[in-house]
Design a protein around this motif. Sequence first.
Motif, short mmCIF file in Angstrom:
data_model
loop_
_atom_site.label_atom_id
_atom_site.label_comp_id
_atom_site.label_asym_id
_atom_site.label_seq_id
_atom_site.Cartn_x
_atom_site.Cartn_y
_atom_site.Cartn_z
N ALA A 77 1.21 -0.99 -0.21
CA ALA A 77 -0.07 0.17 -0.35
C ALA A 77 0.82 1.19 0.00
O ALA A 77 2.08 1.60 -0.03
CB ALA A 77 -0.86 -0.44 0.67
N GLY A 78 -0.01 2.21 -0.40
CA GLY A 78 0.92 3.58 0.08
C GLY A 78 1.07 3.82 1.46
O GLY A 78 2.60 4.47 1.19
N THR A 79 0.58 3.78 1.93
CA THR A 79 0.14 3.78 3.51
C THR A 79 2.03 3.17 3.79
O THR A 79 2.62 3.70 4.50
CB THR A 79 -0.46 3.59 4.06
OG1 THR A 79 -2.04 4.22 3.36
CG2 THR A 79 -0.56 3.94 5.53
N THR A 103 -4.18 16.60 1.92
CA THR A 103 -3.77 15.31 2.11
C THR A 103 -4.33 14.87 2.15
O THR A 103 -5.06 14.85 3.07
CB THR A 103 -2.15 15.57 2.03
OG1 THR A 103 -1.70 13.47 1.98
CG2 THR A 103 -1.95 14.87 3.63
N TYR A 104 -4.22 13.19 1.96
CA TYR A 104 -5.34 12.21 2.27
C TYR A 104 -4.80 11.84 3.48
O TYR A 104 -3.56 12.14 3.64
CB TYR A 104 -5.03 10.75 1.48
CG TYR A 104 -5.27 9.61 2.17
CD1 TYR A 104 -7.13 9.98 2.25
CD2 TYR A 104 -4.60 8.69 1.91
CE1 TYR A 104 -7.57 8.67 2.86
CE2 TYR A 104 -5.68 7.52 2.77
CZ TYR A 104 -6.72 7.43 2.85
OH TYR A 104 -7.24 6.67 3.40
N THR A 107 -1.17 10.77 4.94
CA THR A 107 -0.02 11.50 5.03
C THR A 107 0.25 11.35 6.91
O THR A 107 1.30 11.07 7.28
CB THR A 107 0.18 12.79 4.63
OG1 THR A 107 -0.14 12.03 3.46
CG2 THR A 107 1.47 13.01 4.25
N VAL A 148 3.83 16.81 -0.65
CA VAL A 148 2.89 15.80 -1.30
C VAL A 148 1.52 15.98 -2.20
O VAL A 148 1.68 17.70 -2.91
CB VAL A 148 1.61 15.96 -0.84
CG1 VAL A 148 0.41 14.43 -1.32
CG2 VAL A 148 1.47 14.83 1.30
N ASP A 174 5.29 12.26 -0.63
CA ASP A 174 4.37 11.35 -1.20
C ASP A 174 3.74 11.70 -2.86
O ASP A 174 2.96 12.46 -2.74
CB ASP A 174 2.65 12.28 -0.23
CG ASP A 174 1.82 11.28 -0.56
OD1 ASP A 174 1.55 10.48 -1.04
OD2 ASP A 174 1.05 10.92 0.93
N ALA A 176 1.55 9.30 -3.77
CA ALA A 176 -0.02 8.43 -4.21
C ALA A 176 -0.75 8.88 -4.87
O ALA A 176 -1.11 8.08 -5.81
CB ALA A 176 -0.32 8.29 -3.11
N GLN A 177 -0.50 10.31 -6.18
CA GLN A 177 -1.75 10.96 -6.49
C GLN A 177 -1.33 11.64 -7.66
O GLN A 177 -1.72 11.52 -8.36
CB GLN A 177 -2.89 11.93 -5.75
CG GLN A 177 -3.48 11.31 -4.13
CD GLN A 177 -4.42 12.37 -4.25
OE1 GLN A 177 -5.06 13.52 -4.75
NE2 GLN A 177 -5.15 12.82 -3.17
N SER A 198 1.24 5.16 -4.68
CA SER A 198 -0.06 3.74 -4.15
C SER A 198 -0.73 3.60 -5.40
O SER A 198 -0.61 3.92 -6.72
CB SER A 198 -0.59 4.94 -3.56
OG SER A 198 -2.08 3.85 -3.10
N GLN A 200 -3.27 2.02 -4.62
CA GLN A 200 -5.23 1.65 -4.71
C GLN A 200 -6.42 1.58 -6.07
O GLN A 200 -5.11 2.41 -7.09
CB GLN A 200 -5.04 2.68 -3.63
CG GLN A 200 -6.39 2.42 -2.49
CD GLN A 200 -7.89 3.57 -3.24
OE1 GLN A 200 -6.79 4.19 -4.25
NE2 GLN A 200 -8.94 3.26 -3.25
N LYS A 203 -6.36 5.69 -7.73
CA LYS A 203 -4.96 6.61 -8.90
C LYS A 203 -4.50 6.01 -9.98
O LYS A 203 -5.67 5.52 -10.89
CB LYS A 203 -3.30 6.05 -7.74
CG LYS A 203 -3.01 5.97 -6.16
CD LYS A 203 -4.43 6.66 -5.31
CE LYS A 203 -4.26 6.59 -3.50
NZ LYS A 203 -4.90 7.39 -3.52
N GLY A 210 -1.74 -1.39 -3.32
CA GLY A 210 -0.32 -1.68 -3.27
C GLY A 210 0.17 -0.32 -3.63
O GLY A 210 0.26 0.71 -3.17
#
Length: 427
Positions: A77-79, A103-104, A107, A148, A174, A176-177, A198, A200, A203, A210
């Motif tokens: 995962a991104g996390t 941000t999500y 973070t 981010v 970050d 992820a996006q 990420s 997910q 994305k 992932g």
Amino acid sequence: MEASKFNDRKPVRTKPWSFGLISSEEIGDLEKEYVLRVLQKKRLFRYGGRQDQSEAYALEQMYKERTKVKHGLAVNAGTSALISALIGAGVGPGDEVIIPSYTYIATATAVLIARAVPIIVEVDDSLTMDPQAFEAAITPHTKAVIPVHMRGVPCQMDEILAIADKAGLTVIEDVAQANGGSYKGRALGSLGHAGCLSFQQYKLVTAGEGGMLLTSDDSIYARASIYHDSAFTFWGNDRFARWGTESSVDFDPFPGENYRMSELNAALAMAQSQRIDSLVDRLQRLKGRIVEGIRDIPNIQLQRIPDPAGDVSYSLVFYLPTVAQAQRFSSELQQEGIPNGTIDNNGFADRHIYKNWTYVMNKVAISDKDNPWTNEHYKGHVEYAPDMCPRTLDWLSRAISVSLHQSMTDEDADDLIEAVRKVAAAI
Ligand SMILES: *Cc1c(COP(=O)(O)O)cnc(C)c1O
């Protein structure tokens, strides 16, 4: 705005709007082929056979090449990528990590899981971290910063890197996006000490779940690898041996989690990742056309994009002068047949806005005895409040946002332009 100006109106867009989720929409023959290949091999675990025949390994190689970094670590995962990067960088109890207010929530959570304290700073009209707010928030306890790249928009990395460098801070991007984005010609995720992707569902590239940690720092890679797998040194892989002997990295294992990526997820991410460049190309042309069509409209202000050439371009944002006008604009645009939203005041607790991160605002940790804010090693102090970042809330509450996707046609883009111009003219 006079309601009468829209009397008896015929909406610009009468046929249904074209909806699409960027990555999952692309799932097709290539994904099936790659996933079936894994099933035929009957090898779902990356260490269940030769390392160089592993899908997770192949995915790492692909992203190393794409982003020109030394190491890639596939995770679940991104996390997990963010947590591994923080642990990798030696962030822990007593440390502060600076993050943006928009941000999500993960973070912030990643910082807490590393037992450090998140310090939340304002975003500016780019809706990414304001470099001045970042600099002003640095204390003797600050260890790292997480810029981010929100909604595919690259952060002001020149400024952020210069400030971080001067203060000796670790920079963890970050991404992820913003998979596929860049800043001044360099892949996002490769500018700081580490970058976290990420995969997910929502994305640009998805494997359902992932993530990937990117870094050229041997020590971050070694520590993150150990943390991402409690048995990392037992699988007989030679990932450290190939470059480790002449490096000063401490390989002594310590306890970790299980953040390993499965071969099925890796295969999906591999198939999807083949399309990044063509997807971003298409999105950039589409957004470019829309921006050209609305940039001269008085009274709307386009989101500032620190490097437009590196914008992944699936999000169009512009601001109205007041909150009331933004809300009005949003509903009129909706009535013109164009789905859109304001970002704040959307009638639900958006998990991307700091004031809704309840457990952060209330300093709630996993356990009272293991709380990053009251930990004996933490010598700093931070207060949170829902109104602590007024500029962020101001930008978000005056923002109109329209999601773009690769299946939009030029006709869709032109309808969007016409509708925005029509509503703006009536204000
Ligand atoms: C999605 C996301 C994450 C977390 O990724 P997961 O794969 O869902 O764990 C982190 N940061 C941002 C900005 C995100 O959008």
